[in-house]
Design a protein around this motif. Structure first.
Motif, short mmCIF file in Angstrom:
data_model
loop_
_atom_site.label_atom_id
_atom_site.label_comp_id
_atom_site.label_asym_id
_atom_site.label_seq_id
_atom_site.Cartn_x
_atom_site.Cartn_y
_atom_site.Cartn_z
N UNK A 151 -12.41 14.08 -1.93
CA UNK A 151 -11.48 13.64 -2.97
C UNK A 151 -10.19 13.10 -2.39
N UNK A 152 -9.62 13.82 -1.44
CA UNK A 152 -8.38 13.39 -0.82
C UNK A 152 -8.61 12.14 0.03
N UNK A 153 -9.77 12.07 0.66
CA UNK A 153 -10.08 10.92 1.49
C UNK A 153 -10.14 9.65 0.63
N UNK A 154 -10.73 9.74 -0.52
CA UNK A 154 -10.77 8.58 -1.42
C UNK A 154 -9.36 8.18 -1.85
N UNK A 155 -8.52 9.18 -2.08
CA UNK A 155 -7.13 8.89 -2.46
C UNK A 155 -6.42 8.15 -1.33
N UNK A 156 -6.64 8.59 -0.10
CA UNK A 156 -6.00 7.95 1.05
C UNK A 156 -6.54 6.54 1.29
N UNK A 157 -7.80 6.31 0.91
CA UNK A 157 -8.42 5.01 1.14
C UNK A 157 -8.12 4.00 0.05
N UNK A 158 -7.31 4.38 -0.94
CA UNK A 158 -6.90 3.41 -1.95
C UNK A 158 -6.20 2.22 -1.30
N UNK A 159 -6.29 1.07 -1.94
CA UNK A 159 -5.56 -0.10 -1.47
C UNK A 159 -4.11 0.05 -1.93
N UNK A 160 -3.32 0.71 -1.10
CA UNK A 160 -1.95 1.03 -1.49
C UNK A 160 -1.07 -0.21 -1.54
N UNK A 161 -1.42 -1.22 -0.77
CA UNK A 161 -0.67 -2.48 -0.85
C UNK A 161 -0.80 -3.08 -2.25
N UNK A 162 -2.01 -3.05 -2.80
CA UNK A 162 -2.22 -3.54 -4.16
C UNK A 162 -1.46 -2.67 -5.16
N UNK A 163 -1.48 -1.36 -4.98
CA UNK A 163 -0.77 -0.46 -5.89
C UNK A 163 0.73 -0.74 -5.88
N UNK A 164 1.29 -1.00 -4.71
CA UNK A 164 2.73 -1.30 -4.60
C UNK A 164 3.05 -2.63 -5.29
N UNK A 165 2.19 -3.62 -5.10
CA UNK A 165 2.40 -4.92 -5.74
C UNK A 165 2.36 -4.80 -7.26
N UNK A 166 1.42 -4.02 -7.77
CA UNK A 166 1.33 -3.82 -9.22
C UNK A 166 2.57 -3.12 -9.75
N UNK A 167 3.05 -2.13 -9.01
CA UNK A 167 4.26 -1.40 -9.43
C UNK A 167 5.48 -2.32 -9.42
N UNK A 168 5.57 -3.17 -8.41
CA UNK A 168 6.70 -4.11 -8.33
C UNK A 168 6.67 -5.08 -9.49
N UNK A 169 5.48 -5.57 -9.83
CA UNK A 169 5.34 -6.51 -10.94
C UNK A 169 5.70 -5.84 -12.26
N UNK A 170 5.19 -4.63 -12.48
CA UNK A 170 5.54 -3.90 -13.70
C UNK A 170 7.03 -3.59 -13.74
N UNK A 171 7.63 -3.33 -12.57
CA UNK A 171 9.07 -3.05 -12.51
C UNK A 171 9.88 -4.24 -12.99
N UNK A 172 9.45 -5.44 -12.66
CA UNK A 172 10.14 -6.64 -13.17
C UNK A 172 10.06 -6.67 -14.69
N UNK A 173 8.89 -6.30 -15.22
CA UNK A 173 8.75 -6.24 -16.67
C UNK A 173 9.70 -5.23 -17.29
N UNK A 174 9.83 -4.05 -16.69
CA UNK A 174 10.77 -3.04 -17.21
C UNK A 174 12.19 -3.60 -17.22
N UNK A 175 12.55 -4.27 -16.13
CA UNK A 175 13.90 -4.83 -16.00
C UNK A 175 14.18 -5.86 -17.09
#
Length: 379
Positions: free
Chosen positions: A14-38
């Protein structure tokens, strides 16, 4: 021992799958949503309500949903693709029978605590079923007429239901994304040439049917087409949206008027500023520089999805990921084309930036599928 070998050998699954997430994609999605919040904070006059805070809550729920979907094996999503598609079609039928009517359209189901738009879910379930279909179908049968008819029907059933709501923008997206998956699966180009020819004839029929007993489109849809060709013909009516949008775009200049300083937005000249026309709000406040950075974020997210598709050896995962990437691409391109006058106004939100619960959660679900393909690809 490398980090990858150590993780695979010693870290729990379970933890291994969490670590293997595409975190670059997750950061990009968060940044994009952050612009929306702003931007939603700015539109509401410096207040977190009524738009920014609910949007943050939806994104947080969507992010958790993305992680949950990501850790589930990709074969599970392939196996339930048909069920997901059937559910989404049944929901579209329920909309036509019991849906809420708002602004002349019947697109939502009232769940009590919120409204849900099933057509948004259909954008993903359609891609899932098409990917599963071509994963099952031998490649040498891909272009056989019998096996081409089946995916065409799969695409047309929800498209017809959505056109009846009416929702022309989503119907166009379904047709284009579905055709894109068929092309990526290897369907012969001759079919698409034939469809293009038929489509040309249909467009001619649409214009010729106007003001007749067999009129194909709704009156407001014809007005949108008129406005697209000549917004100045009705600047205070059908052309008001695009006219004010262009004014806001032009007034932003190179670097914009500044955060919360957009006159078109602050004085409420810009309609639907928190949904369909939020891109012009950003353009007015942050100018060419801000919009370019936003476009780079969209391109980076699209590229991350394509990278995942190219790195997996599973046909279903590849087609599913490319289908999600194509749908995401069409969403932001059509919205930007719409608000800049390059396409008719068809009511398509700017993904992860415009205010909206259904589209936010469905997109995060879609990116969860992309993450599942990434996590479970061969290493």
């Amino acid at each position: 021992m490398s980090y990858l070998e150590y993780t695979i050998k010693y870290v729990p699954t379970g933890l291994r799958k969490f670590l293997f997430l595409n975190w670059a994609l997750a950061v990009l999605l968060t940044a994009l949503a952050g612009i929306g919040f702003l931007m939603l904070f700015s539109i509401s006059g410096g207040h977190i309500e009524p738009w920014a805070f609910p949007q943050m809550q939806r994104f947080a729920a969507g992010f958790a949903l993305m992680i949950l979907i990501a850790i589930i094996p990709i074969w599970f999503w392939r196996n339930i693709s048909a069920l997901c598609y059937i559910i989404s079609v049944l929901l579209l039928i329920a909309v036509s029978l019991f849906g809420i009517i708002s602004q002349g359209a019947q697109r939502w189901i009232d769940l009590g605590f919120t409204r849900f738009q099933p057509s948004e879910l259909t954008k993903i379930t359609l891609i899932m079923l098409l990917a599963a279909y071509y994963d099952w179908l031998p490649k040498n049968r891909t272009s056989h007429p019998i096996w081409v008819i089946i995916p065409v029907l799969i695409i047309l059933v929800p498209t017809v239901l959505i056109l009846q709501q009416p929702d022309l923008g989503t119907a166009i997206l379904l047709l284009t994304a579905g055709a894109g998956v068929m092309f990526l699966a290897g369907v012969h180009w001759g079919y698409f040439a034939a469809v293009f020819t038929v489509l040309s004839g249909l467009i001619t029929a649409v214009f010729q049917s106007r003001d007749t007993s067999w009129q194909i489109l709704q009156d407001y849809q014809y007005r949108r087409i008129d406005t697209f060709f000549d917004p100045a013909s009705d600047p205070l009516g059908a052309g008001y949206h695009i006219t004010q949008s262009k004014i806001a775009l032009g007034s932003g200049g190179w670097s914009g008027r500044g955060f919360m300083q957009g006159t078109q937005t602050r004085l409420n000249f810009l309609p639907e500023k928190h949904t369909d026309f939020i891109f012009t709000t950003l353009a007015e406040e942050f100018g060419f520089v801000g919009t370019t950075l936003l476009l780079l974020l969209y391109v980076a997210i699209f590229g991350a999805c394509v990278f995942t598709a190219l790195s997996t050896r599973d046909r279903f995962a590849t087609l599913l990921t490319l289908g999600v990437a194509l749908t995401f691409f069409l969403l932001f391109v059509l919205n930007i084309a719409m608000v800049t006058g390059l396409a008719p106004v068809v009511g398509v939100p700017l993904p992860l930036v415009s205010f909206g619960g259904s589209i936010m959660l469905v997109l995060m679900l879609a990116f969860g599928l992309v993450q599942s393909a990434h996590v479970h690809r061969p290493r």
